[in-house]
Design a protein around this motif. Structure first.
Motif, short mmCIF file in Angstrom:
data_model
loop_
_atom_site.label_atom_id
_atom_site.label_comp_id
_atom_site.label_asym_id
_atom_site.label_seq_id
_atom_site.Cartn_x
_atom_site.Cartn_y
_atom_site.Cartn_z
N GLY A 1 -5.06 3.87 -5.69
CA GLY A 1 -5.36 3.33 -4.37
C GLY A 1 -4.19 3.24 -3.41
O GLY A 1 -4.31 2.68 -2.31
N PHE A 2 -3.04 3.80 -3.78
CA PHE A 2 -1.88 3.71 -2.90
C PHE A 2 -1.90 4.82 -1.84
O PHE A 2 -2.54 5.85 -2.00
CB PHE A 2 -0.58 3.82 -3.71
CG PHE A 2 -0.35 2.65 -4.63
CD1 PHE A 2 -0.05 1.38 -4.12
CD2 PHE A 2 -0.43 2.81 -6.01
CE1 PHE A 2 0.18 0.31 -4.97
CE2 PHE A 2 -0.22 1.74 -6.86
CZ PHE A 2 0.09 0.48 -6.34
N ASN A 3 -1.16 4.54 -0.77
CA ASN A 3 -0.91 5.52 0.28
C ASN A 3 0.45 6.16 -0.04
O ASN A 3 1.47 5.48 0.01
CB ASN A 3 -0.89 4.77 1.62
CG ASN A 3 -0.62 5.68 2.80
OD1 ASN A 3 -0.41 6.88 2.65
ND2 ASN A 3 -0.61 5.09 3.99
N VAL A 4 0.45 7.44 -0.41
CA VAL A 4 1.65 8.02 -1.02
C VAL A 4 2.23 9.17 -0.20
O VAL A 4 1.49 9.99 0.35
CB VAL A 4 1.32 8.56 -2.44
CG1 VAL A 4 2.60 8.88 -3.20
CG2 VAL A 4 0.49 7.55 -3.23
N TYR A 5 3.54 9.23 -0.17
CA TYR A 5 4.25 10.29 0.54
C TYR A 5 5.37 10.77 -0.36
O TYR A 5 6.03 9.97 -1.03
CB TYR A 5 4.83 9.70 1.83
CG TYR A 5 5.54 10.68 2.73
CD1 TYR A 5 4.83 11.49 3.59
CD2 TYR A 5 6.94 10.75 2.73
CE1 TYR A 5 5.49 12.38 4.44
CE2 TYR A 5 7.60 11.63 3.57
CZ TYR A 5 6.88 12.43 4.43
OH TYR A 5 7.53 13.30 5.27
N ILE B 1 -2.28 7.89 -6.13
CA ILE B 1 -3.43 7.97 -5.22
C ILE B 1 -4.67 7.36 -5.88
O ILE B 1 -5.40 6.57 -5.29
CB ILE B 1 -3.73 9.45 -4.83
CG1 ILE B 1 -2.61 10.02 -3.95
CG2 ILE B 1 -5.10 9.59 -4.16
CD1 ILE B 1 -2.62 9.58 -2.51
N ASP C 1 -0.85 12.03 -7.93
CA ASP C 1 -2.28 11.80 -8.16
C ASP C 1 -2.54 10.44 -8.81
O ASP C 1 -3.50 9.74 -8.46
CB ASP C 1 -2.87 12.91 -9.04
CG ASP C 1 -2.90 14.24 -8.31
OD1 ASP C 1 -2.69 14.25 -7.07
OD2 ASP C 1 -3.13 15.28 -8.97
N PHE D 1 7.16 8.29 7.70
CA PHE D 1 6.06 7.72 6.92
C PHE D 1 5.82 6.25 7.29
O PHE D 1 4.90 5.61 6.78
CB PHE D 1 6.41 7.85 5.42
CG PHE D 1 5.35 7.40 4.46
CD1 PHE D 1 4.01 7.76 4.60
CD2 PHE D 1 5.69 6.63 3.35
CE1 PHE D 1 3.05 7.34 3.68
CE2 PHE D 1 4.74 6.21 2.42
CZ PHE D 1 3.40 6.56 2.59
N ASN E 1 7.44 -2.20 1.49
CA ASN E 1 6.96 -1.03 0.74
C ASN E 1 7.91 -0.64 -0.38
O ASN E 1 8.97 -1.24 -0.55
CB ASN E 1 6.74 0.14 1.71
CG ASN E 1 5.62 -0.14 2.71
OD1 ASN E 1 5.69 0.26 3.85
ND2 ASN E 1 4.57 -0.83 2.27
N ASP F 1 0.80 -1.23 0.00
CA ASP F 1 0.00 0.00 0.00
C ASP F 1 0.84 1.28 0.00
O ASP F 1 0.55 2.22 -0.73
CB ASP F 1 -1.00 0.01 1.17
CG ASP F 1 -0.30 0.00 2.52
OD1 ASP F 1 0.88 -0.44 2.59
OD2 ASP F 1 -0.91 0.44 3.51
N LYS F 2 1.94 1.32 0.77
CA LYS F 2 2.68 2.59 0.86
C LYS F 2 3.72 2.74 -0.24
O LYS F 2 4.44 1.81 -0.57
CB LYS F 2 3.39 2.67 2.22
CG LYS F 2 2.45 2.99 3.36
CD LYS F 2 3.20 3.26 4.63
CE LYS F 2 2.19 3.51 5.75
NZ LYS F 2 2.84 3.71 7.05
#
Ligand code: NAD
Ligand code: ZN
Length: 360
Positions: free
Chosen positions: A63-67, A60, A57, A93, A99, A37-38
């Motif tokens: 569906g990913f959790n992005v930093y 995102i 974007d 994070f 990840n 996910d991350k």
């Protein structure tokens, strides 16, 4: 058209994808190779301004959790201080070993983020999204990652293969011209030591527009050459040295000028021409090769000599002797039999003078 080049290096196998619009569709592409996910994007402030939001974007939306981790642009960022900041942000994070890191940028971001990935938690997966021409044809392929020390470039690093390389050729439209031609130094290098057809193609193009129209084919040709070489010599003990054509003199030129006057591509451009001109004089290289090089380098606004500077050959040689790639008293230099056909020649270090002549 989409091009996929498969890379197979000792247990690590992955694809290099070359296409337009990969930036906008990166989320879908990453979905195919990563089920976690991350994702942490590492990029520099220039690239972030133009492409950061699009990549963010897209990830995102998939569906990913992005930093996003943004470093200052430039070679100075390839250092321990910035590396530590990257580690700290990865911890903030709460990245774990499953990840993914995405290196979005030129060779500086690729080398730094790749090295961070290779060492953080003893190694986490990463993907290369090279955005400079140099990174697309050279640094993103082959798994060499590193940071610099004040004593020299790339002194701390490792071999660490990415999970994927996504080359979006469209991003070159925004690459500043000097960096475009800088990357052309390496592109010409591939043609000179390995691919006569590529060399001819480059000679036939007559403007930046024509170059960019053909850039997908050109990048593919370079990636294939580098892929073939790193597959048989991942750790740089043999054939990989061919990639150093023009680099012994080039590195010396960069170093003498404190990395401030000539870009890497410009320095190796002088190096390729100088060594070929000399080896032609020595009867090693087919006549006319250096003229061919001169024509192509000048076409891409690359220098073939120093202008108005009095660096002596001997200071270049002493700088070469400090080159970390020399083992014992012997050293390898790369010469051309002819355009498209380079070879490795082992010489004694004290013979190097014979191969360097910059007074033309
Ligand atoms: N790992 C390897 O095998 C390998 C091989 C060759 C070079 N390198 C390393 O690569 C580094 C040089 O890479 P580089 O020439 O890409 O430099 P770079 O990463 O500094 O990028 C050049 C400049 O272009 C900007 N930029 C990049 N892509 C852009 C785009 N699409 N649009 C607008 N601006 C963009 C960057 O912000 C930067 O200012 C050096 O540190 C060198 O040691 C590594
Ligand atoms: Zn190089």
């Amino acid at each position: 058209v989409r091009e996929i080049i498969h890379v197979n290096i000792l247990g690590n196998s992955y694809d290099i994808t070359i296409d337009k619009d990969l930036i906008a569709n990166v989320g879908l592409e990453i979905k195919k190779i990563y089920s976690g996910d991350k994702i942490a994007i590492v990029t520099d402030n220039n690239v972030d301004k133009i492409y950061g939001a699009r990549v963010f974007d897209s990830l995102i939306n998939a569906g990913f959790n992005v930093y996003k981790i943004v470093i200052p642009a430039g070679e100075k960022s390839k250092c321990f201080k910035v590396l530590q900041k990257v580690y700290e942000e990865l911890i903030a994070f709460q990245i774990n070993r499953g990840n993914m890191i995405i290196a979005l940028g030129g060779g500086v971001v690729g080398d730094l983020a790749g090295f961070a990935a290779s060492t953080f938690l003893r190694g986490i997966p990463y993907t290369q999204m090279p955005t400079s021409l140099l990174a697309q044809v050279d640094s993103s392929i082959g798994g060499k990652v590193a940071v610099d020390l004040s004593q020299g470039k790339n002194l701390v690093g490792s071999f660490y293969q990415p999970r994927a390389v996504f080359i979006d050729t469209q991003v070159l439209e925004t690459l500043p011209e000097r960096f475009l031609y800088d990357g052309m130094g390496e592109v010409i290098k591939y043609g000179a030591f390995k691919d006569k057809d590529l060399f001819k193609l480059l000679l036939s193009l007559n403007s930046k527009e024509e170059l960019l129209e053909n850039i997908g084919v050109i990048i593919k040709a370079c990636c294939l050459i580098k892929r073939d070489i790193v597959e048989i010599d991942e750790k740089d003990m043999g054939d990989r040295m061919l990639l150093n054509f023009g680099h012994t003199i080039g590195h010396a030129i960069e170093k003498i000028h404190n990395y401030e006057v000539f870009s890497h591509g410009e320095a190796i451009s002088i190096g390729m021409y100088a060594i070929t001109r000399r080896s032609e004089e020595l009867g090693i290289t087919q006549r006319g090769a250096s003229e061919g090089l001169k024509e192509i380098l000048e076409k891409y606004e690359l220098p073939i000599s120093f202008k108005g500077q009095k660096e002596t050959v001997s200071s270049i040689v002493s700088s070469i002797s400090g080159d970390k790639k020399n083992i014992g008293k012997k050293m390898n230099i790369i010469l051309l039999n002819s355009i498209g056909d380079g070879f490795i020649k082992a010489i004694y270090q004290n013979e190097i003078d014979d191969y360097i002549s910059l007074d033309y």
